[in-house]
Design an enzyme around this catalytic site. Structure first.
Site, PDB file in Angstrom:
ATOM      1  N   ARG A  39       0.756  -1.324   0.113  1.00  0.00           N
ATOM      2  CA  ARG A  39      -0.018   0.055   0.082  1.00  0.00           C
ATOM      3  C   ARG A  39       0.702   1.139   0.005  1.00  0.00           C
ATOM      4  NH1 ARG A  39      -3.199   3.203   4.053  1.00  0.00           N
ATOM      5  NH2 ARG A  39      -5.295   3.784   3.223  1.00  0.00           N
ATOM      6  N   ILE A  65      -7.095   7.887  -1.108  1.00  0.00           N
ATOM      7  CA  ILE A  65      -7.029   6.358  -0.968  1.00  0.00           C
ATOM      8  C   ILE A  65      -7.843   5.930   0.203  1.00  0.00           C
ATOM      9  CG2 ILE A  65      -4.954   6.476   0.455  1.00  0.00           C
ATOM     10  CD1 ILE A  65      -4.155   3.954  -0.948  1.00  0.00           C
ATOM     11  N   SER A  66      -8.614   5.077  -0.061  1.00  0.00           N
ATOM     12  CA  SER A  66      -9.543   4.583   0.943  1.00  0.00           C
ATOM     13  C   SER A  66      -8.582   3.884   2.120  1.00  0.00           C
ATOM     14  CB  SER A  66     -10.543   3.591   0.548  1.00  0.00           C
ATOM     15  OG  SER A  66     -11.366   4.387  -0.496  1.00  0.00           O
ATOM     16  N   ARG A  67      -9.619   3.725   3.479  1.00  0.00           N
ATOM     17  CA  ARG A  67      -8.902   3.028   4.459  1.00  0.00           C
ATOM     18  C   ARG A  67      -8.802   1.631   4.086  1.00  0.00           C
ATOM     19  NH1 ARG A  67     -13.513   3.079   8.704  1.00  0.00           N
ATOM     20  NH2 ARG A  67     -11.954   1.776   9.733  1.00  0.00           N
TER      21      ARG A  67
END
Length: 216
Positions: A39, A65-67
């Protein structure tokens, strides 16, 4: 030049996956892939030490950017299978697309922001994924490649986009955050050419889904 994955980042990623498992996010297959996808490479190097926290981060162009928990939840709700043909609306950083690629899906991802599209397309190529990236209006999808087994929308839609439902196979699944300021994670199963089954899976917060392709 692409940054490296190191024992340190690998250790942080392992801790992230363990936390997801403790909290019940995702499923075993999704968490296994998230344990492999670096990530931190999808974030600016300045955020590297925070990359595996369960937090969203700005990635430019007003996008995030999503969790990790959200990525795990959406990926699990999608119920993918090997070689599933998946349309992702909102390429963003490319992290979610890379997770779907790691799950063995055939991923078609569309991004409205030109600069983000160009940057992420190159990164996904450098990481040797098979994700196919497109620049365009997410509300219109990719009818030239339809029908899809699965559709994942990674931005907040004010309503379920019917044009995209039309690009789903019968038996296919769409996962979409529906709402304005706050959304409800919504799963849409296409049970016939004219019918869908809808279920809700908790509140969430996404940047809004934007209409029309940005100007070149």
């Amino acid at each position: 030049m692409i940054r490296r994955d190191t024992p340190k980042t690998g250790g942080m990623r392992k801790s992230m996956v363990e936390e997801l498992e403790r909290k019940g996010f995702g499923n075993a297959a999704v968490r296994e892939v998230m344990g492999r996808v670096p990530r931190h490479l999808f974030l600016d190097s300045a955020f590297e030490k925070f990359a595996y926290r369960d937090s969203a981060f700005e990635i430019g162009e007003g996008q995030t950017i999503s969790r990790p928990a959200t990525v795990a939840q959406q990926s699990a709700l999608l119920e993918t299978f090997p070689n599933a043909k998946v349309l992702e609306v909102g390429t963003g950083s490319g992290y979610q697309a890379a997770v779907l690629d790691g799950l063995g899906c055939s991923v078609y991802s569309i991004e409205r922001q030109k600069n983000l599209y160009l940057k992420t397309r190159q990164l996904l190529s450098d990481l040797n994924t098979l994700v196919q990236c497109f620049y365009g209006d997410g509300y219109k999808g990719l009818p030239q490649f339809a029908p899809f087994d699965r559709i994942l929308i990674t931005c907040g839609a004010p309503f379920i986009p019917q044009e995209l439902v039309g690009q789903l196979k019968v038996g296919g699944i769409m996962v979409v955050p529906v709402g304005d300021k706050e959304q409800i994670m919504t799963k849409v199963v296409k049970i016939s050419e004219t019918g869908v089954d809808i279920s809700e899976h908790g509140s969430c917060n996404f940047v809004p889904m934007l209409g029309k392709k940005a100007e070149d």
